[in-house]
Design a protein around this motif. Sequence first.
Motif, PDB file in Angstrom:
ATOM      1  N   PHE A  19       0.870  -1.168   0.000  1.00 44.00           N
ATOM      2  CA  PHE A  19       0.000   0.000   0.000  1.00 44.00           C
ATOM      3  C   PHE A  19       0.910   1.221   0.000  1.00 44.00           C
ATOM      4  O   PHE A  19       2.064   1.145   0.452  1.00 44.00           O
ATOM      5  CB  PHE A  19      -0.902   0.018   1.234  1.00 44.00           C
ATOM      6  N   TYR A  20       0.387   2.351  -0.479  1.00 37.72           N
ATOM      7  CA  TYR A  20       1.211   3.550  -0.600  1.00 37.72           C
ATOM      8  C   TYR A  20       0.511   4.722   0.082  1.00 37.72           C
ATOM      9  O   TYR A  20      -0.509   5.222  -0.405  1.00 37.72           O
ATOM     10  CB  TYR A  20       1.479   3.852  -2.076  1.00 37.72           C
ATOM     11  N   LEU A  21       1.039   5.104   1.228  1.00 35.31           N
ATOM     12  CA  LEU A  21       0.477   6.189   2.014  1.00 35.31           C
ATOM     13  C   LEU A  21       0.874   7.519   1.379  1.00 35.31           C
ATOM     14  O   LEU A  21       2.059   7.752   1.115  1.00 35.31           O
ATOM     15  CB  LEU A  21       1.002   6.093   3.447  1.00 35.31           C
ATOM     16  N   TYR A  22      -0.096   8.388   1.160  1.00 31.43           N
ATOM     17  CA  TYR A  22       0.139   9.603   0.371  1.00 31.43           C
ATOM     18  C   TYR A  22      -0.423  10.813   1.109  1.00 31.43           C
ATOM     19  O   TYR A  22      -1.608  10.851   1.442  1.00 31.43           O
ATOM     20  CB  TYR A  22      -0.535   9.448  -0.989  1.00 31.43           C
ATOM     21  N   GLN A  23       0.441  11.786   1.357  1.00 30.68           N
ATOM     22  CA  GLN A  23       0.028  13.019   2.030  1.00 30.68           C
ATOM     23  C   GLN A  23       0.182  14.207   1.089  1.00 30.68           C
ATOM     24  O   GLN A  23       1.219  14.393   0.470  1.00 30.68           O
ATOM     25  CB  GLN A  23       0.862  13.256   3.286  1.00 30.68           C
ATOM     26  N   ILE A  24      -0.870  15.003   1.009  1.00 25.35           N
ATOM     27  CA  ILE A  24      -0.865  16.250   0.252  1.00 25.35           C
ATOM     28  C   ILE A  24      -1.063  17.391   1.247  1.00 25.35           C
ATOM     29  O   ILE A  24      -1.958  17.330   2.099  1.00 25.35           O
ATOM     30  CB  ILE A  24      -1.987  16.271  -0.798  1.00 25.35           C
TER      31      ILE A  24
ATOM     32  N   PHE B  96      -1.475   4.797  10.418  1.00 26.47           N
ATOM     33  CA  PHE B  96      -0.848   5.760   9.515  1.00 26.47           C
ATOM     34  C   PHE B  96       0.099   6.698  10.268  1.00 26.47           C
ATOM     35  O   PHE B  96       1.149   7.081   9.743  1.00 26.47           O
ATOM     36  CB  PHE B  96      -1.920   6.555   8.777  1.00 26.47           C
ATOM     37  N   GLN B  97      -0.257   7.059  11.471  1.00 26.39           N
ATOM     38  CA  GLN B  97       0.628   7.910  12.273  1.00 26.39           C
ATOM     39  C   GLN B  97       1.957   7.204  12.529  1.00 26.39           C
ATOM     40  O   GLN B  97       3.024   7.841  12.510  1.00 26.39           O
ATOM     41  CB  GLN B  97      -0.046   8.268  13.599  1.00 26.39           C
ATOM     42  N   GLN B  98       1.906   5.909  12.749  1.00 27.43           N
ATOM     43  CA  GLN B  98       3.144   5.147  12.955  1.00 27.43           C
ATOM     44  C   GLN B  98       3.968   5.093  11.668  1.00 27.43           C
ATOM     45  O   GLN B  98       5.198   5.222  11.710  1.00 27.43           O
ATOM     46  CB  GLN B  98       2.806   3.722  13.422  1.00 27.43           C
ATOM     47  N   GLU B  99       3.294   4.931  10.539  1.00 27.14           N
ATOM     48  CA  GLU B  99       4.009   4.846   9.256  1.00 27.14           C
ATOM     49  C   GLU B  99       4.678   6.167   8.892  1.00 27.14           C
ATOM     50  O   GLU B  99       5.768   6.192   8.315  1.00 27.14           O
ATOM     51  CB  GLU B  99       3.045   4.419   8.141  1.00 27.14           C
ATOM     52  N   THR B 100       4.041   7.279   9.227  1.00 25.41           N
ATOM     53  CA  THR B 100       4.600   8.583   8.851  1.00 25.41           C
ATOM     54  C   THR B 100       5.817   8.962   9.705  1.00 25.41           C
ATOM     55  O   THR B 100       6.476   9.968   9.408  1.00 25.41           O
ATOM     56  CB  THR B 100       3.535   9.696   8.967  1.00 25.41           C
ATOM     57  N   LYS B 101       6.120   8.173  10.718  1.00 26.28           N
ATOM     58  CA  LYS B 101       7.341   8.410  11.483  1.00 26.28           C
ATOM     59  C   LYS B 101       8.573   7.947  10.716  1.00 26.28           C
ATOM     60  O   LYS B 101       9.704   8.331  11.044  1.00 26.28           O
ATOM     61  CB  LYS B 101       7.256   7.683  12.832  1.00 26.28           C
TER      62      LYS B 101
END
Length: 411
Positions: free
Chosen positions: A88-93, A159-164
Motif C-alpha cells: 500500500f502507498y500512504l500519500y500526504q498532500i 498511519f501515524q506510525q508509518e509517517t514516522k
Amino acid sequence: MARIKPFKAIRPAQDKVAFVASKSYEEYSKNELKSILKYNPFSFLHIINPGFKFHKNITGKERFALVRNRYLEFLEEHVFVKDGEASFYLYQIAKGDFKSLGFFCACSVEDYRKDVIKKHEDTIHRREQLFADYLYTVGFNAEPVLMTYADDSSISHLFQQETKHKPVYDFTSTDKVNHRLWRISSKEVISELKSIFEGMDALYIADGHHRSASSNLLAQKMETEDAKHTGNEPYNYFMACLIPESHIKIYEFNRMVRDLNGLSKEEFLIKLDASFRIEKKEDGLYKPTKKHHFSMYLDGEFYSLYLRKTKYQFTDALSQLDTQILYKTILEPILGIHDLRNDKRIFYGFGKHNLIKMKDSVDKGQFAVGFSLVPITMEEIKSIADAGLVMPPKSTYIEPKLRSGLTIYEL
C-alpha cells in the motif's frame, strides 16, 4: 465488506518524481501544456500526449497505442521503476492549512458491481466505453479513483506510525503543494488494514466515476476473453486512493446563464418571487451561508434568494440538494435549461475568488445572471449515494486533486 489489496506499483525514480508527476490533463492551459512538453522530458504528460513527439494531434486507437509505447519507453529508460513486493502507498498532500492523508490500493470491480463502492454522479456510456478501450490498449491505471471512508481511529493510528518513517518521496510541486509518499510493505500492517476495510459496509466515490465505470467495462471484456478467468487477475481491480471523510474538502460550483430566456429583468424577478423571498443586498459581494439560500447577481446588483418552503416539497435526499432546488425552481422552469450537462447557455465556475469572477463576467455582458450556493456536505453525498440517486452535474468540486503518474497499477 470492502475488499482492498496491495499492488506492485510502477513509480517514478526518486530523483525524477517531481518532474514526472502531473495534474490532470484538463487542468492545464494550452500554453502550460506546450511549455511543459517542450522543456520537461520526464513529465507524465508525454505519455498521455504522445503526438507531441511527432508534432501531430493523434486521436483514437492510434493514440492509445502510442501511449503504450511512451509508457514502455519510460520503463526502458528507468524513468519508471517497479516495486519488488506488493504494497500500500500512504500519500500526504499539504498546502497552507489543508492537509490530506490517504493511501493508494487496488479496489475490487465486484465491489463496484455490488454497490459496496457507492456512486453519486451519472456517467456517459460513450465516455465509459472510450476509456475502457483506452485501458485495454495501454494496460495500466495512472490516475486513481478518489474514494472516501468513515474516519477510523485504528487506521489513523496505523498511519501515524508509518509517517514516522522516512518517506520514499518528499517534494513540492510548482503550485506550492507538498507531496509525501510512504510504502507500506509490512505483511502485518497490510493484513490489519485489509481486515479493517472488510468490516466496512461501503466506500464512496468522491472523484472518478467514469474511471471506475470504465474499469468495470474492461473487466467484463477481459472475463469473456480469458478462458482461465479466476477473479483474482489484475483487471478485476482498479487503482484507488482512499481518504477519510474528514480529509476531504468540498467546494461549490457557481452557475452563470447567458440570457434570461426572453424575459425582462422585472419579469424574471416576478417569476422568482413565486418560489423565493427576494432581498436586494447593498453591501457589495454577497455569498450565502445557509442551505436553501442562494446569492444571485443580476444587472449590477446582488440579491439573496430565500426558498419559500411552503412552495417546494422535500421528497427525498435529491430534492433537498441546493443544486437540485436551483434547477427545479429557476434553471429549468424559468430559464428553460433542461440539459445541465450540454446546454451551451449555462457555465459553471469554481475557486477561491469565483464570486468576484462571476460578478465580473456578468458586468462584462458575458452572462445575464449568476447564482452562488453553499457547498454540498459529505453527509449529503452519502445520502444521495445510499439512496441510489444521482446529483445534478457540477454539484461538487472536491479536493485533494491527485497527481497522475505517481503510482501506476498494471492491469
